[in-house]
Design a protein around this motif. Sequence first.
Motif, PDB file in Angstrom:
ATOM      1  N   ASN A   1       0.650  -1.070  -0.101  1.00 51.25           N
ATOM      2  CA  ASN A   1      -0.065   0.043  -0.001  1.00 51.25           C
ATOM      3  C   ASN A   1       1.054   1.254   0.002  1.00 51.25           C
ATOM      4  N   GLU A   2       0.700   2.122  -1.096  1.00 51.00           N
ATOM      5  CA  GLU A   2       1.563   3.253  -1.410  1.00 51.00           C
ATOM      6  C   GLU A   2       3.127   2.801  -1.155  1.00 51.00           C
ATOM      7  N   GLY A   3       3.624   1.675  -1.472  1.00 52.33           N
ATOM      8  CA  GLY A   3       5.117   1.335  -1.513  1.00 52.33           C
ATOM      9  C   GLY A   3       5.356   0.686  -0.093  1.00 52.33           C
ATOM     10  N   TYR A   4       4.349   0.541   0.843  1.00 51.54           N
ATOM     11  CA  TYR A   4       4.673   0.081   2.277  1.00 51.54           C
ATOM     12  C   TYR A   4       4.077  -1.627   2.061  1.00 51.54           C
ATOM     13  N   PRO A   5       4.998  -2.534   2.582  1.00 50.82           N
ATOM     14  CA  PRO A   5       4.220  -3.976   2.812  1.00 50.82           C
ATOM     15  C   PRO A   5       3.209  -3.660   3.808  1.00 50.82           C
ATOM     16  N   GLU A   6       2.132  -4.449   3.717  1.00 48.70           N
ATOM     17  CA  GLU A   6       0.873  -4.043   4.229  1.00 48.70           C
ATOM     18  C   GLU A   6       0.155  -5.351   4.390  1.00 48.70           C
ATOM     19  N   GLY A   7      -0.572  -5.755   5.318  1.00 50.15           N
ATOM     20  CA  GLY A   7      -1.444  -6.841   5.706  1.00 50.15           C
ATOM     21  C   GLY A   7      -0.701  -8.179   5.681  1.00 50.15           C
ATOM     22  N   PHE A   8      -1.315  -9.240   5.495  1.00 48.60           N
ATOM     23  CA  PHE A   8      -0.815 -10.582   5.709  1.00 48.60           C
ATOM     24  C   PHE A   8       0.223 -10.902   4.604  1.00 48.60           C
ATOM     25  N   TRP A   9       1.293 -11.306   5.253  1.00 50.62           N
ATOM     26  CA  TRP A   9       2.419 -11.618   4.240  1.00 50.62           C
ATOM     27  C   TRP A   9       2.983 -13.237   4.541  1.00 50.62           C
ATOM     28  N   LYS A  10       3.421 -14.018   3.824  1.00 49.12           N
ATOM     29  CA  LYS A  10       3.727 -15.320   3.822  1.00 49.12           C
ATOM     30  C   LYS A  10       5.019 -15.593   3.030  1.00 49.12           C
ATOM     31  N   PHE A  11       6.118 -16.318   3.688  1.00 45.27           N
ATOM     32  CA  PHE A  11       7.204 -16.410   3.221  1.00 45.27           C
ATOM     33  C   PHE A  11       7.692 -18.042   3.061  1.00 45.27           C
ATOM     34  N   GLN A  12       7.886 -18.584   2.173  1.00 44.32           N
ATOM     35  CA  GLN A  12       8.371 -19.933   2.091  1.00 44.32           C
ATOM     36  C   GLN A  12       9.487 -20.119   1.259  1.00 44.32           C
ATOM     37  N   PHE A  13      10.891 -20.670   1.737  1.00 41.73           N
ATOM     38  CA  PHE A  13      12.044 -20.570   0.954  1.00 41.73           C
ATOM     39  C   PHE A  13      12.853 -21.892   1.792  1.00 41.73           C
ATOM     40  N   GLY A  14      13.616 -22.668   0.544  1.00 40.51           N
ATOM     41  CA  GLY A  14      14.526 -23.355   1.227  1.00 40.51           C
ATOM     42  C   GLY A  14      15.129 -24.295   0.105  1.00 40.51           C
ATOM     43  N   GLU A  15      15.576 -25.394   0.283  1.00 42.24           N
ATOM     44  CA  GLU A  15      16.345 -26.176  -0.791  1.00 42.24           C
ATOM     45  C   GLU A  15      15.786 -27.772  -0.633  1.00 42.24           C
ATOM     46  N   PHE A  16      15.432 -28.266  -1.653  1.00 40.90           N
ATOM     47  CA  PHE A  16      14.800 -29.845  -1.636  1.00 40.90           C
ATOM     48  C   PHE A  16      15.746 -30.691  -2.679  1.00 40.90           C
ATOM     49  N   SER A  17      15.864 -32.037  -2.434  1.00 40.34           N
ATOM     50  CA  SER A  17      16.352 -33.020  -3.092  1.00 40.34           C
ATOM     51  C   SER A  17      15.267 -34.145  -3.299  1.00 40.34           C
ATOM     52  N   SER A  18      15.509 -34.864  -4.300  1.00 40.55           N
ATOM     53  CA  SER A  18      14.451 -35.852  -4.328  1.00 40.55           C
ATOM     54  C   SER A  18      15.084 -37.438  -4.626  1.00 40.55           C
ATOM     55  N   ASN A  19      14.540 -38.422  -4.415  1.00 43.29           N
ATOM     56  CA  ASN A  19      15.074 -39.654  -4.723  1.00 43.29           C
ATOM     57  C   ASN A  19      14.348 -40.344  -5.919  1.00 43.29           C
ATOM     58  N   GLN A  20      14.109 -39.190  -6.693  1.00 41.97           N
ATOM     59  CA  GLN A  20      13.669 -39.462  -8.185  1.00 41.97           C
ATOM     60  C   GLN A  20      12.482 -40.639  -8.407  1.00 41.97           C
ATOM     61  N   SER A  21      11.918 -41.118  -6.965  1.00 42.88           N
ATOM     62  CA  SER A  21      10.681 -42.037  -7.348  1.00 42.88           C
ATOM     63  C   SER A  21       9.534 -41.145  -7.389  1.00 42.88           C
ATOM     64  N   SER A  22       8.407 -41.614  -7.944  1.00 44.29           N
ATOM     65  CA  SER A  22       7.250 -40.845  -7.941  1.00 44.29           C
ATOM     66  C   SER A  22       6.130 -41.897  -8.038  1.00 44.29           C
ATOM     67  N   GLN A  23       4.819 -41.278  -7.700  1.00 44.86           N
ATOM     68  CA  GLN A  23       3.539 -42.134  -7.720  1.00 44.86           C
ATOM     69  C   GLN A  23       2.730 -41.436  -8.514  1.00 44.86           C
ATOM     70  N   VAL A  24       1.842 -41.982  -8.980  1.00 39.87           N
ATOM     71  CA  VAL A  24       0.405 -41.173  -9.912  1.00 39.87           C
ATOM     72  C   VAL A  24      -0.624 -41.041  -8.638  1.00 39.87           C
ATOM     73  N   VAL A  25      -1.312 -39.792  -8.528  1.00 35.79           N
ATOM     74  CA  VAL A  25      -2.481 -39.772  -7.623  1.00 35.79           C
ATOM     75  C   VAL A  25      -3.248 -39.012  -8.481  1.00 35.79           C
TER      76      VAL A  25
END
Length: 652
Positions: free
Chosen positions: A86-110
Amino acid sequence: MKYFNQGVIRIILGILFSFYSTQGESQTQLFSGELSAGGFTGTAEYPFEVVEGDSIPVGSFLMYKSNLNALLQEKDSFFSFSGNFNEGYPEGFWKFQFGEFSSNQSSQVVGYQYRVNVSGIQHDALGNLTKGKPDGDWAYKISRIENSEVSEELFSSSISFEQGIPQKSFQIENDSITLVGRFLRDGFAHDIWAVYSDASDEPSENWYFNNGLLEKIEKAAPEGDLTLEVFDTSAKSYKPTALDDSYLKIVTWYIKKQQPGLDPEDMGMYQLLRQNSQHYQSINHFFNDLGKSEFMPSFKVKAPFYPLDSLEISQFNNTKKAYSSAAEMSNVLLTNPQLELLARSNDKANYYYKVVSRLQDDFLEPLGAFISFYDEKIIEFLPKETLANQIWPNGLPQKRIQLSNETDSDSYWDLESFQEYARGATDLDNVQKMATYAEKSLDSISKSLSEWLEKAEKQQQFLKLDELIVKETQVLENNIDTLLTTNRLGIKRALNGILATKENTLKTYAEMPESDEKLEYGQNTLTCLQNLGELALEVGNLPERERVINEAYQDTFWNPFTATIMDEDIKKRITSAHQNIIVPYVLDLVASPVECEDVTNMLQLFKDIQTRLLQLRDEPTKKLERKLRKEQDPETVLELLGIVSNSKTAER
């Protein structure tokens, strides 16, 4: 405060869509593209207004990044940030998610989706802001994820704010300890802040605050509990300050004054407050790059205050200036390899080296510690005389530096032209005089050593240069020995001419007295040897170059008498001029022998001849061939072929 076009934001690709807002004549635009802020780079979508040339974010904001291919191949650094402006100021509800993931390359169809399990670290932060300040409850959590499930909470912080001011009770914990405490409504630390270990129900540390002033610390220890009365509760004045890293350094000084063997850095309070500050700082950097924000928690405390007057500020500045100059000179001398070597063989150099070492140990290191409190702007929270007495418990170092028990002039150092300072007094005036004495002493020593060091450095340069010249000479001689196995006399003569150039150059270098001129000639000799090596390879490669040219000047035709396809030489006057006039000529130039400064021209001539001969294969050359029919002068032939020879050797 900074706006989008003032910060570090880098817009790599943007798609701008314009529409008019309902507020007067202001124009709102939508940004959708790549954006960098706070060390994160990803796709962003948000509306903004341009006001006086500045881009002001308004409305909902979304920025994200994830890469499935990176996740499946190795690991993926992801993030997702959402909120409002709002007018250049962060305002209201904010949510941050960040990080680093790896995978074992196994998958399933859902259903109609593939699901992949991930493992790694995820940061989650969420809360409300008003005018860029945290307002209400803020939570920050770091989790270890294994196979898409939380396996461990590594860090957690829960703090309530009102317009950026922390309120009520809070809790910060990591994987081994927990801190609980509370604030008054004005944000000052109050009551007991307790640190608990996972191994015990009893607190391992209790910090007692009274309206922001830390009165004492109780710390559990195997050898018995410690009680530390940190600050002087009878000081004349106290000043509010932030509970940040600078404040913890102030507390450290007071603790060490009472318990020199205790390291406050190992205390749980230090660890958790610094971790919390570090995590909030990452979000603060992000907001600062986007616009206007005051996101950092304003934990407030009080500490005894000892203000500096104008004279003291001047004395500190003069002391710092002298110290910086002296420290630079000391570092240059003590890290100079020539001085270190010279000190092993020269008594006077060894004497100066010892003096510099003593100046560094006895004068500059304590001075550096003293000045650091001023640089970090915490000197006004410490009693200066007590601080100075702690750094110099036995008084300031003696002006006369005694190196041995002998009585000769090389057994001590004393810059007699400099006035004496009072060793027993550690006031700022005497500290400044001592700093100036160290600076003047090092300046005098630097001037005394400069001629020796310059000579030693030049000798070192000659040693290194000689080593390189010998190495390059061996490479050149070995290559020519291999090339001399040829049967062609012209090539042998040219290679021997290169060896003669090498010998003449090395002889001249060896006979020169050591000087700047010899050093410059030596560098040129090294370059010459390298160029002679290239020239030797060009000469040795002549048969191959001739083969390439001869093949290029052949044409195939059908012989009806033998019913076969045959090769026919074409443009024979050009190939004849090359083989019988140009090649012998350039070989003679090299054999003459060639001068060092002309080697690069000779190298270029070899390359130009090859390039031009191959070009002429496909050009109309009847007129040229007529001119070449009776021409025997090499320079004229080169000119007719369009080859420019800049060889000075040819002019001799």
